[in-house]
Design a protein around this motif. Structure first.
Motif, short mmCIF file in Angstrom:
data_model
loop_
_atom_site.label_atom_id
_atom_site.label_comp_id
_atom_site.label_asym_id
_atom_site.label_seq_id
_atom_site.Cartn_x
_atom_site.Cartn_y
_atom_site.Cartn_z
N ILE A 109 0.83 -1.20 0.00
CA ILE A 109 0.00 0.00 0.00
C ILE A 109 0.87 1.25 0.00
O ILE A 109 0.65 2.17 -0.78
CB ILE A 109 -0.94 -0.01 1.22
N GLU A 110 1.86 1.29 0.88
CA GLU A 110 2.72 2.46 0.98
C GLU A 110 3.54 2.69 -0.28
O GLU A 110 3.83 3.83 -0.63
CB GLU A 110 3.63 2.35 2.20
N SER A 111 3.93 1.64 -0.96
CA SER A 111 4.71 1.81 -2.18
C SER A 111 3.83 1.97 -3.42
O SER A 111 4.32 2.09 -4.53
CB SER A 111 5.67 0.62 -2.38
N LYS A 112 2.49 1.98 -3.17
CA LYS A 112 1.50 2.18 -4.24
C LYS A 112 1.59 1.14 -5.36
O LYS A 112 1.41 1.44 -6.54
CB LYS A 112 1.60 3.59 -4.80
N LEU A 113 1.90 -0.10 -4.97
CA LEU A 113 1.91 -1.18 -5.95
C LEU A 113 0.47 -1.48 -6.38
O LEU A 113 -0.45 -1.46 -5.57
CB LEU A 113 2.48 -2.46 -5.34
N PRO A 114 0.26 -1.79 -7.66
CA PRO A 114 -1.08 -2.19 -8.10
C PRO A 114 -1.51 -3.46 -7.37
O PRO A 114 -0.69 -4.32 -7.04
CB PRO A 114 -0.90 -2.46 -9.59
N VAL A 115 -2.79 -3.60 -7.14
CA VAL A 115 -3.34 -4.74 -6.40
C VAL A 115 -2.95 -6.07 -7.04
O VAL A 115 -2.77 -7.07 -6.36
CB VAL A 115 -4.87 -4.60 -6.30
N GLU A 116 -2.79 -6.09 -8.35
CA GLU A 116 -2.44 -7.34 -9.04
C GLU A 116 -1.12 -7.92 -8.54
O GLU A 116 -0.88 -9.11 -8.66
CB GLU A 116 -2.32 -7.10 -10.55
N TYR A 117 -0.22 -7.10 -8.00
CA TYR A 117 1.09 -7.57 -7.54
C TYR A 117 1.08 -8.04 -6.09
O TYR A 117 2.07 -8.53 -5.60
CB TYR A 117 2.13 -6.47 -7.72
N TRP A 118 -0.03 -7.86 -5.37
CA TRP A 118 -0.08 -8.29 -4.00
C TRP A 118 -0.15 -9.78 -3.98
O TRP A 118 -0.06 -10.54 -3.24
CB TRP A 118 -1.28 -7.72 -3.27
#
Length: 60
Positions: free
Chosen positions: A51-60
């Motif tokens: 969340i803090e690094s603003k990664l797209p949800v697909e990468y979680w």
């Protein structure tokens, strides 16, 4: 929180208890392409770095 619509975690599907006002404060709301997404405290904690690094949800 009483009187508000039920909130569901977009990752695990957990539902927020509208009567538990203290736990309701720990839910995370984020905007994803103009739509509100909710994360329960467990998923928010698990994905805090994403969340803090603003990664797209697909990468979680």
């Amino acid at each position: 929180m009483s009187g508000q619509a039920a909130v569901m975690c977009s990752v695990c599907g957990d539902r927020q208890d509208p009567e538990d006002e203290m736990r309701a404060l720990t839910w995370v709301r984020e905007n994803d392409q103009g739509r509100a997404r909710w994360l329960c405290p467990r998923c928010a904690s698990r994905h805090v770095r994403d969340i803090e690094s603003k990664l797209p949800v697909e990468y979680w």
